[in-house]
Scaffold this active site. Structure first.
Site, PDB file in Angstrom:
ATOM      1  N   HIS A  41      31.242  45.313  37.325  1.00  0.00           N
ATOM      2  CA  HIS A  41      31.572  45.610  39.023  1.00  0.00           C
ATOM      3  C   HIS A  41      32.395  46.753  39.172  1.00  0.00           C
ATOM      4  O   HIS A  41      33.253  46.878  38.432  1.00  0.00           O
ATOM      5  CB  HIS A  41      32.056  44.287  39.436  1.00  0.00           C
ATOM      6  CG  HIS A  41      31.396  43.132  39.672  1.00  0.00           C
ATOM      7  ND1 HIS A  41      31.854  41.906  39.599  1.00  0.00           N
ATOM      8  CD2 HIS A  41      30.144  42.857  39.929  1.00  0.00           C
ATOM      9  CE1 HIS A  41      30.809  40.832  39.712  1.00  0.00           C
ATOM     10  NE2 HIS A  41      29.837  41.473  40.054  1.00  0.00           N
ATOM     11  N   GLU A  85      36.270  47.256  39.675  1.00  0.00           N
ATOM     12  CA  GLU A  85      37.255  46.368  38.842  1.00  0.00           C
ATOM     13  C   GLU A  85      37.625  47.496  37.522  1.00  0.00           C
ATOM     14  O   GLU A  85      37.503  47.180  36.407  1.00  0.00           O
ATOM     15  CB  GLU A  85      36.656  45.160  38.449  1.00  0.00           C
ATOM     16  CG  GLU A  85      36.175  44.613  39.510  1.00  0.00           C
ATOM     17  CD  GLU A  85      35.240  43.127  39.223  1.00  0.00           C
ATOM     18  OE1 GLU A  85      35.109  42.996  38.131  1.00  0.00           O
ATOM     19  OE2 GLU A  85      34.980  42.453  40.277  1.00  0.00           O
ATOM     20  N   ARG A 122      31.083  47.802  44.534  1.00  0.00           N
ATOM     21  CA  ARG A 122      30.859  46.808  43.586  1.00  0.00           C
ATOM     22  C   ARG A 122      29.549  46.805  42.765  1.00  0.00           C
ATOM     23  O   ARG A 122      29.546  46.698  41.650  1.00  0.00           O
ATOM     24  CB  ARG A 122      30.885  45.564  44.258  1.00  0.00           C
ATOM     25  CG  ARG A 122      30.554  44.147  43.403  1.00  0.00           C
ATOM     26  CD  ARG A 122      30.762  42.996  44.183  1.00  0.00           C
ATOM     27  NE  ARG A 122      30.226  41.762  43.768  1.00  0.00           N
ATOM     28  CZ  ARG A 122      30.827  40.776  43.171  1.00  0.00           C
ATOM     29  NH1 ARG A 122      31.987  41.145  42.600  1.00  0.00           N
ATOM     30  NH2 ARG A 122      30.144  39.685  42.697  1.00  0.00           N
ATOM     31  N   HIS A 182      36.632  41.247  33.734  1.00  0.00           N
ATOM     32  CA  HIS A 182      36.283  41.498  35.583  1.00  0.00           C
ATOM     33  C   HIS A 182      37.752  41.363  36.034  1.00  0.00           C
ATOM     34  O   HIS A 182      38.707  41.110  35.108  1.00  0.00           O
ATOM     35  CB  HIS A 182      35.568  40.096  36.105  1.00  0.00           C
ATOM     36  CG  HIS A 182      34.061  40.130  35.795  1.00  0.00           C
ATOM     37  ND1 HIS A 182      33.106  40.621  36.431  1.00  0.00           N
ATOM     38  CD2 HIS A 182      33.516  39.913  34.576  1.00  0.00           C
ATOM     39  CE1 HIS A 182      31.842  40.267  35.853  1.00  0.00           C
ATOM     40  NE2 HIS A 182      32.130  39.961  34.710  1.00  0.00           N
ATOM     41  N   GLU A 227      38.963  37.085  34.204  1.00  0.00           N
ATOM     42  CA  GLU A 227      39.136  37.724  35.247  1.00  0.00           C
ATOM     43  C   GLU A 227      40.822  38.250  35.164  1.00  0.00           C
ATOM     44  O   GLU A 227      41.757  37.408  35.184  1.00  0.00           O
ATOM     45  CB  GLU A 227      39.282  36.601  36.562  1.00  0.00           C
ATOM     46  CG  GLU A 227      37.944  36.241  36.728  1.00  0.00           C
ATOM     47  CD  GLU A 227      37.239  37.325  37.711  1.00  0.00           C
ATOM     48  OE1 GLU A 227      37.621  38.167  38.079  1.00  0.00           O
ATOM     49  OE2 GLU A 227      35.940  37.163  37.974  1.00  0.00           O
TER      50      GLU A 227
END
Length: 359
Positions: A118, A121, A176, A246, A320
């Site tokens: 993405h 990020e 994104r 991510h 994440e």
């Protein structure tokens, strides 16, 4: 359930009274997003970010800088680094991967690491670069790192979604998706983490080309996804772990994403996650939640992690990274070092777990 929203200028005037009326609690995390974006990207011109012997790992780098850095490492560390391309992006950019490790024996198991599926990020690609730097700098001094690079190969892809990442630097900081064109709609891009051939375009993905979670016209429609899937399929017997980075949520996720169900090797994967999260927390006290992606984050179909697991890679994780929404995608450069330092501990922990037991 916490949700973060980005508002178009002047819409907050109508929204806030509505939230109050509906008795919905809210917090304004960043009152002027434009200013925050400019603050982060405005410093770029004043700094020596490029000269490679003093490459700065504590700032964000453009795609061009990251690719120059990869070329440089390929030239200067040819004993441990081999750079190659798995294909080309929609806009024709090479999809570079660094193969990291000592050529100690003809066959070695491997770990795949990708960052930047993405575009917005940015901490992802920053971590991939940090991982490579740490591997090269500590290979001589750290027995654990020496063991990792002697016994395994690491395939590191610092920027998966090269077109989107470039676009997030040049036009839209919050982009994104990929940058493929849709003929019927005027919208660009597909969510590269909804485009994999595993329960494709089911729950948690959208059929509409203008949505952020658009799954694409068909699985592997995006050349980036197709190229990486092809590479992983070809090396599925060699690759024992798939790690994707991510942001943001501070979580360590494992399959399944697309359904609420327990994976067959749950106990091995769960204990690896538990230990990795504890290792991460030991650096700065940052607590990561961990668990199956569907119940820990949300249900999403067509993700790379589920696909890797379904294709025989026994350890598939999605990190994440920081934070939990205060800065969100605009994580300040001062937080690159602590974020990468703690994440490094988790990755080393997972890797050493892999070398010890549970296959």
């Amino acid at each position: 359930m916490h949700m973060n929203y980005r508002l178009v200028p002047n819409t907050s005037r109508g929204l806030l009274p509505y939230l109050q009326q509906a008795n919905i609690q809210y917090t304004i995390l960043i009152s002027d997003l434009q200013e925050a974006v400019e603050n982060q990207t405005g410093l770029r011109s004043h700094r020596n970010r490029r000269s490679l012997p003093e490459y700065n790992y504590e700032v964000y780098h453009s795609l061009e800088e990251i690719q120059d850095w990869m070329y440089h490492l390929n030239k200067t560390h040819s004993d441990l680094v081999h750079m190659f391309s798995v294909g080309k992006s929609y806009e024709g950019r090479p999809l570079f991967v660094l193969k990291l490790g000592k050529r100690s024996r003809p066959y070695k198991k491997a770990v795949w690491i990708d960052c930047g599926i993405h575009a917005r990020e940015w901490i992802g690609p920053a971590f991939c670069q940090w991982f490579v730097k740490e591997a090269l700098q500590t290979y001589q001094t750290d027995p654990a790192m020496r063991k990792m690079l002697t016994q395994l190969y690491f395939y590191v892809m610092p920027v998966f979604n090269v077109d989107g990442y470039h676009f997030s630097w040049t036009y839209d900081r919050f982009w994104r998706k990929t940058r493929s064109k849709n003929t019927r709609f005027r919208c660009h891009g597909v969510d590269a983490n909804r485009n994999w051939k595993v329960k494709w375009c089911d729950e948690g993905a959208s059929f509409h080309p203008c949505d952020d979670t658009y799954c694409g016209p068909f699985p592997e429609s995006e050349p980036e996804v197709k190229a990486v899937a092809h590479f992983l399929r070809k090396h599925r017997k060699q690759i024992k772990a798939y790690l994707s980075f991510h942001a943001y949520a501070q979580m360590l996720l494992y399959p399944y994403s697309y359904k609420y169900a327990t994976i067959p090797n749950f106990s091995c994967v769960e204990s690896a996650a538990y230990n990795a999260v504890n290792a991460l927390q030991s650096a700065y006290g940052i607590r990561y939640r961990y668990g199956p992606a569907s119940s820990t984050l949300y249900v999403s179909s067509g993700s790379s992690m589920d696909w890797a697991y379904k294709n025989g890679i026994p350890y598939a994780f999605a990190f994440e990274l920081r934070d939990t929404g205060h800065f969100g995608f605009l994580l300040p450069e001062t937080l690159i070092k602590p974020t990468c330092t703690e994440t490094m501990l988790a990755v080393k922990n997972i890797t050493l777990h892999l070398l010890k037991k549970c296959h």
